[in-house]
Design a protein around this motif. Structure first.
Motif, PDB file in Angstrom:
ATOM      1  N   CYS A  31       0.789  -1.252  -0.076  1.00  0.00           N
ATOM      2  CA  CYS A  31      -0.180  -0.162   0.035  1.00  0.00           C
ATOM      3  C   CYS A  31       1.043   1.282  -0.044  1.00  0.00           C
ATOM      4  O   CYS A  31       0.391   2.428  -0.513  1.00  0.00           O
ATOM      5  CB  CYS A  31      -0.827   0.071   1.210  1.00  0.00           C
ATOM      6  SG  CYS A  31      -2.029  -1.398   1.106  1.00  0.00           S
ATOM      7  N   PRO A  38      -2.413   4.126  -7.916  1.00  0.00           N
ATOM      8  CA  PRO A  38      -3.695   3.752  -7.682  1.00  0.00           C
ATOM      9  C   PRO A  38      -4.582   4.496  -6.283  1.00  0.00           C
ATOM     10  O   PRO A  38      -5.551   4.839  -6.280  1.00  0.00           O
ATOM     11  CB  PRO A  38      -4.217   2.270  -7.760  1.00  0.00           C
ATOM     12  CG  PRO A  38      -2.661   1.925  -8.260  1.00  0.00           C
ATOM     13  CD  PRO A  38      -1.645   2.901  -7.872  1.00  0.00           C
ATOM     14  N   LEU A  39      -3.980   4.258  -5.154  1.00  0.00           N
ATOM     15  CA  LEU A  39      -4.643   4.643  -3.929  1.00  0.00           C
ATOM     16  C   LEU A  39      -4.714   6.123  -3.811  1.00  0.00           C
ATOM     17  O   LEU A  39      -5.515   6.652  -3.024  1.00  0.00           O
ATOM     18  CB  LEU A  39      -3.730   4.101  -2.660  1.00  0.00           C
ATOM     19  CG  LEU A  39      -3.878   2.543  -2.418  1.00  0.00           C
ATOM     20  CD1 LEU A  39      -3.048   2.105  -1.364  1.00  0.00           C
ATOM     21  CD2 LEU A  39      -5.487   2.166  -2.135  1.00  0.00           C
ATOM     22  N   ASN A  40      -3.898   6.903  -4.601  1.00  0.00           N
ATOM     23  CA  ASN A  40      -3.677   8.145  -4.358  1.00  0.00           C
ATOM     24  C   ASN A  40      -5.110   8.885  -4.919  1.00  0.00           C
ATOM     25  O   ASN A  40      -5.389   9.895  -4.858  1.00  0.00           O
ATOM     26  CB  ASN A  40      -2.475   8.976  -5.050  1.00  0.00           C
ATOM     27  CG  ASN A  40      -1.389   8.883  -4.006  1.00  0.00           C
ATOM     28  OD1 ASN A  40      -1.614   8.824  -2.856  1.00  0.00           O
ATOM     29  ND2 ASN A  40      -0.035   8.980  -4.368  1.00  0.00           N
ATOM     30  N   ASN A  41      -5.810   8.180  -6.027  1.00  0.00           N
ATOM     31  CA  ASN A  41      -6.946   8.536  -6.601  1.00  0.00           C
ATOM     32  C   ASN A  41      -7.888   8.571  -5.624  1.00  0.00           C
ATOM     33  O   ASN A  41      -8.982   9.241  -5.752  1.00  0.00           O
ATOM     34  CB  ASN A  41      -7.358   7.419  -7.679  1.00  0.00           C
ATOM     35  CG  ASN A  41      -6.155   7.616  -8.688  1.00  0.00           C
ATOM     36  OD1 ASN A  41      -5.671   8.782  -9.080  1.00  0.00           O
ATOM     37  ND2 ASN A  41      -6.097   6.814  -9.389  1.00  0.00           N
ATOM     38  N   LEU A  42      -8.063   7.955  -4.136  1.00  0.00           N
ATOM     39  CA  LEU A  42      -8.832   7.928  -3.403  1.00  0.00           C
ATOM     40  C   LEU A  42      -8.412   8.959  -2.319  1.00  0.00           C
ATOM     41  O   LEU A  42      -7.300   9.382  -2.076  1.00  0.00           O
ATOM     42  CB  LEU A  42      -9.065   6.736  -2.682  1.00  0.00           C
ATOM     43  CG  LEU A  42      -9.368   5.373  -3.489  1.00  0.00           C
ATOM     44  CD1 LEU A  42      -9.391   4.096  -2.688  1.00  0.00           C
ATOM     45  CD2 LEU A  42     -10.913   5.830  -4.147  1.00  0.00           C
ATOM     46  N   ARG A  43      -9.370   9.693  -1.437  1.00  0.00           N
ATOM     47  CA  ARG A  43      -9.160  10.438  -0.475  1.00  0.00           C
ATOM     48  C   ARG A  43      -9.568  10.052   0.927  1.00  0.00           C
ATOM     49  O   ARG A  43     -10.709   9.519   1.078  1.00  0.00           O
ATOM     50  CB  ARG A  43      -9.699  11.826  -0.790  1.00  0.00           C
ATOM     51  CG  ARG A  43      -9.326  12.534  -1.955  1.00  0.00           C
ATOM     52  CD  ARG A  43      -8.447  13.569  -1.770  1.00  0.00           C
ATOM     53  NE  ARG A  43      -7.578  14.191  -2.977  1.00  0.00           N
ATOM     54  CZ  ARG A  43      -6.464  14.536  -2.860  1.00  0.00           C
ATOM     55  NH1 ARG A  43      -6.054  14.725  -1.906  1.00  0.00           N
ATOM     56  NH2 ARG A  43      -6.289  15.213  -4.025  1.00  0.00           N
ATOM     57  N   LEU A  44      -9.046  10.403   1.972  1.00  0.00           N
ATOM     58  CA  LEU A  44      -9.250   9.962   3.411  1.00  0.00           C
ATOM     59  C   LEU A  44      -8.835  11.369   4.212  1.00  0.00           C
ATOM     60  O   LEU A  44      -7.686  11.537   4.291  1.00  0.00           O
ATOM     61  CB  LEU A  44      -8.416   8.782   3.812  1.00  0.00           C
ATOM     62  CG  LEU A  44      -8.615   8.303   5.328  1.00  0.00           C
ATOM     63  CD1 LEU A  44      -9.882   7.920   5.393  1.00  0.00           C
ATOM     64  CD2 LEU A  44      -7.585   7.450   5.634  1.00  0.00           C
ATOM     65  N   PRO A  48      -4.408  11.969   0.053  1.00  0.00           N
ATOM     66  CA  PRO A  48      -4.487  10.769  -0.786  1.00  0.00           C
ATOM     67  C   PRO A  48      -4.256   9.617  -0.031  1.00  0.00           C
ATOM     68  O   PRO A  48      -3.341   9.704   0.844  1.00  0.00           O
ATOM     69  CB  PRO A  48      -3.417  11.087  -1.554  1.00  0.00           C
ATOM     70  CG  PRO A  48      -3.073  12.613  -1.789  1.00  0.00           C
ATOM     71  CD  PRO A  48      -3.518  12.954  -0.307  1.00  0.00           C
ATOM     72  N   VAL A  49      -4.936   8.643  -0.296  1.00  0.00           N
ATOM     73  CA  VAL A  49      -4.942   7.274   0.706  1.00  0.00           C
ATOM     74  C   VAL A  49      -3.396   6.860   0.625  1.00  0.00           C
ATOM     75  O   VAL A  49      -2.962   6.218   1.393  1.00  0.00           O
ATOM     76  CB  VAL A  49      -6.264   6.295   0.280  1.00  0.00           C
ATOM     77  CG1 VAL A  49      -5.639   5.123   0.974  1.00  0.00           C
ATOM     78  CG2 VAL A  49      -7.378   6.864   0.512  1.00  0.00           C
ATOM     79  N   TRP A  52      -1.494   8.727   2.927  1.00  0.00           N
ATOM     80  CA  TRP A  52      -1.983   8.447   4.192  1.00  0.00           C
ATOM     81  C   TRP A  52      -1.172   7.025   4.654  1.00  0.00           C
ATOM     82  O   TRP A  52      -0.649   7.038   5.891  1.00  0.00           O
ATOM     83  CB  TRP A  52      -3.161   8.464   4.321  1.00  0.00           C
ATOM     84  CG  TRP A  52      -3.754   8.305   5.698  1.00  0.00           C
ATOM     85  CD1 TRP A  52      -3.785   9.355   6.929  1.00  0.00           C
ATOM     86  CD2 TRP A  52      -4.074   7.043   6.444  1.00  0.00           C
ATOM     87  NE1 TRP A  52      -4.125   8.720   7.968  1.00  0.00           N
ATOM     88  CE2 TRP A  52      -4.575   7.547   7.650  1.00  0.00           C
ATOM     89  CE3 TRP A  52      -4.148   5.818   6.104  1.00  0.00           C
ATOM     90  CZ2 TRP A  52      -4.745   6.580   8.863  1.00  0.00           C
ATOM     91  CZ3 TRP A  52      -4.687   4.841   7.046  1.00  0.00           C
ATOM     92  CH2 TRP A  52      -4.926   5.292   8.323  1.00  0.00           C
TER      93      TRP A  52
END
Length: 87
Positions: A31, A38-44, A48-49, A52
């Motif tokens: 991760c 790909p995880l940076n396209n999601l936000r938490l 960016p995830v 994080w």
């Protein structure tokens, strides 16, 4: 404790350690390094995830794994009749 019980205890102990280290490696490497784009396209929480996970998530997972290890080792000790000092 006889030799067979000692070997069974040690096998269970090393299997637990191996499995927890695999989870830790998958989370920290997977991760935080391999899947970071790909995880940076999601936000938490506005971040960016992938970022994080690299900064906080893998540390959080590692702390959770420490508690999982402690609980599982307590169960394993009770199953094999291992007594702790002070009890």
């Amino acid at each position: 404790m006889n030799q067979n019980k000692r070997q069974a205890y040690w096998r269970a102990n090393t299997a637990l350690i191996r499995n927890l280290l695999l989870v830790w490696a998958l989370v920290s490497i997977g991760c935080s390094i391999v899947l970071v784009q790909p995880l940076n396209n999601l936000r938490l929480g506005g971040l960016p995830v992938g970022f994080w996970m690299a900064q906080q998530g893998s540390i959080f997972i590692f702390v959770v794994l420490i508690f999982v290890y402690a609980v599982q080792m307590d169960k394993l000790d009770r199953q094999h009749g291992i007594k702790r000092r002070g009890k």
